[in-house]
Design an enzyme around this catalytic site. Structure first.
Site, PDB file in Angstrom:
ATOM      1  N   CYS A  90     -16.022  83.442 150.439  1.00 35.31           N
ATOM      2  CA  CYS A  90     -15.726  83.176 149.021  1.00 35.31           C
ATOM      3  C   CYS A  90     -16.547  84.059 148.076  1.00 35.31           C
ATOM      4  O   CYS A  90     -16.253  84.131 146.879  1.00 35.31           O
ATOM      5  CB  CYS A  90     -15.974  81.714 148.690  1.00 35.31           C
ATOM      6  SG  CYS A  90     -15.235  80.592 149.890  1.00 35.31           S
ATOM      7  N   HIS A 333      -8.898  78.907 143.441  1.00 38.84           N
ATOM      8  CA  HIS A 333      -9.877  79.573 144.305  1.00 38.84           C
ATOM      9  C   HIS A 333      -9.187  80.404 145.380  1.00 38.84           C
ATOM     10  O   HIS A 333      -9.203  80.051 146.560  1.00 38.84           O
ATOM     11  CB  HIS A 333     -10.802  78.505 144.906  1.00 38.84           C
ATOM     12  CG  HIS A 333     -11.902  79.035 145.751  1.00 38.84           C
ATOM     13  ND1 HIS A 333     -12.467  80.287 145.548  1.00 38.84           N
ATOM     14  CD2 HIS A 333     -12.567  78.491 146.808  1.00 38.84           C
ATOM     15  CE1 HIS A 333     -13.415  80.465 146.460  1.00 38.84           C
ATOM     16  NE2 HIS A 333     -13.491  79.402 147.230  1.00 38.84           N
TER      17      HIS A 333
END
Lengths: 394, 92
Positions: A90, A333
């Site tokens: 991420c 996300h």
């Protein structure tokens, strides 16, 4: 922490909206974000000398394991220039920015592109969910039932016990970020939600309910990065200086998992302290995680974060607006794009281009110092990759 | 960097009950972190108690067992470590 020997700045940012786009490929997402950034900077695209491409899961979900940046950027019109593929779960987007910053600071190039793109909504969403579990040590954690929602839940449970944080605080943070996301045209979720709706949604892993959590997303974000001394000659946009962009790996044997250490690195490199930050984008794959980041970044002591949440300290009109974009849980996300979406939001806020979600600076019309915190993956007991970026005007 | 020998006992640092599982792990199930007496932090599935959010408490004593984790794609049992609440009768 040593300093860069050349000032580096951002002159353009661009995104492809985050969300569910069954009709778009990674090429489509990448192309739109890259060209939005180029048009934003107002530069001739042929000035771009190198590119840093962030993507995490295309290998597993589409089969495009190798040469991702070369494939997706060829489609966007790039040939010849060096392209470096970057992966750090991420945190990949921020790591791409950092690689670009380092190449410019080294004097190798004047203008580079950092871009992150992720495509998770495909015919088989189960495959995408399975792929996301590889953001851990797949032998030690994936194989033992580890799941990211549970990781946040376990961290929050400790803070609740030690510092009096409550599930209501968590719902307030989520509601704030849903509201911010409702004002962001690039956000996956643009619907405000009440504290009651959030608390009443399905329990995922106590204290986390469904509407506190991020979901899968498609999307892309990009930044045009250049040497500060050349910025004025190639772009009319206000140059936003990368005062620090620091990277660390997680730790388990000391009293810090790496989050405080990487923040300290960034404050040292930027030569400023947490009290000077005027706007922040922090990594909250589950919205209440924002409270943990606020504490780890040194914005506030753990025992005071709950009270500040109650007082609206971190709202768009609060003393320190956090996640004005909506954060990960509302903006969305798409893993490899998240870090650069945080950067895009800070640049828009610092230029005064954030529209209805625009925040104010403390001593000037718009914020002059912005911070982005982004972590990636999980190796037993700590985040795998940790980044903190500090941007300054002028 | 140094070698340490780990014993089976530790303290529950934190835990959660998963209502949505990782693949191959049907919910609900309990997972947590145990800090062993020697200082190592270990991620673990938790067994030996009711699968309820109030069945455990941060700070309680735990002990390691070797147990079935899940089945592989051929249906074989995969075995690994788990922790359970420490039983009073267990000698240390």
């Amino acid at each position: 922490m040593k300093k860069l020997t050349r000032d580096v700045c951002i002159i353009g940012v661009g995104m492809h909206k985050f969300g569910k786009f069954f009709d778009k490929s990674l090429k489509d997402l990448t192309r739109e974000a890259v060209w939005n950034a180029i048009h934003d900077a107002g530069i001739d695209a042929s000035l771009i000398e190198s590119a840093y491409f962030s993507n995490v899961l295309a290998g597993l979900v589409t089969g495009q394991e190798a040469i991702r940046g070369q494939v997706f950027l060829r489609d966007a019109g790039f040939e010849g220039i060096p392209i470096v593929n970057v992966e750090g779960a991420c945190a990949s987007g921020t790591i791409a920015l950092r690689e670009g910053m380092l190449a410019i600071a080294a004097g190798l190039y004047d203008v580079v592109l950092a871009v992150g793109a992720e495509k998770l909504y495909l015919d088989d969403t189960a495959r995408s969910i399975e792929a996301m579990s590889t953001n851990t040590d797949v032998e030690l954690m994936g194989g033992l039932g580890f799941q990211f929602t549970g990781s946040y839940a376990m961290t929050l449970r400790k803070y609740m016990k030690e510092f009096g944080w409550t599930q209501e605080h968590f719902a307030k943070v989520a509601a704030k970020n849903k509201y911010n996301g409702s004002l962001n045209p690039y956000a996956q979720y643009q619907k405000p939600m009440s504290v009651e709706e959030i608390l009443g949604s399905r329990l995922i892993s106590w204290p986390l309910t469904l509407y506190m959590c991020s979901t899968m997303a498609d999307g892309a974000a990009a930044a045009i990065v250049c040497g500060k001394e050349v910025a004025d000659s190639i772009s009319t946009k206000q140059a936003i200086v990368v005062a620090a962009c620091c990277l660390r790996s997680g730790e388990v044997t000391g009293d810090d998992d790496g989050q405080r250490h990487v923040a300290r690195d960034a404050y040292e490199m930027a030569a400023l302290g947490p009290d000077e930050v005027e706007v922040a984008e922090v990594h909250d794959a589950m919205a209440p995680g924002e409270m943990v980041r606020i504490e780890k970044l040194g914005f506030c002591k753990a025992e005071e974060v709950g009270r500040r949440v109650d007082e609206g300290y971190y709202t768009l009109t609060g003393k320190l607006p956090v996640n004005p974009s909506g954060g990960l849980a509302a903006r969305g996300h798409p893993i490899g794009a998240t870090g650069l979406a945080q950067i895009a939001e800070l640049v828009w806020q610092m230029r005064g281009e954030a529209g209805p979600r625009q925040v104010k600076g403390r001593n000037s019309r718009y914020p002059t110092i912005g911070l982005a915190q982004n972590t990636g993956g999980y190796v037993e007991g700590s985040p795998a990759a940790l980044t903190v970026t500090v941007l300054k005007t002028g | 960097m140094k070698e340490i020998k780990l014993g089976p006992y530790g303290v529950l640092e934190t835990f959660t009950m998963m209502q949505v599982g990782a693949s191959d792990f049907p919910p609900p199930y309990l997972m947590g972190y145990v800090r062993t007496r020697e200082g190592a932090l270990v991620f673990t599935l938790i067994t030996g108690c009711e699968v309820r959010d109030d069945a455990l408490e941060i700070g309680q004593e735990m002990e390691l067992i070797i147990d079935k984790i899940k089945k592989d794609r051929q249906g074989n049992n995969l075995v690994g470590w788990k922790f359970r609440p420490r039983r009073e009768t267990t000698a240390s």
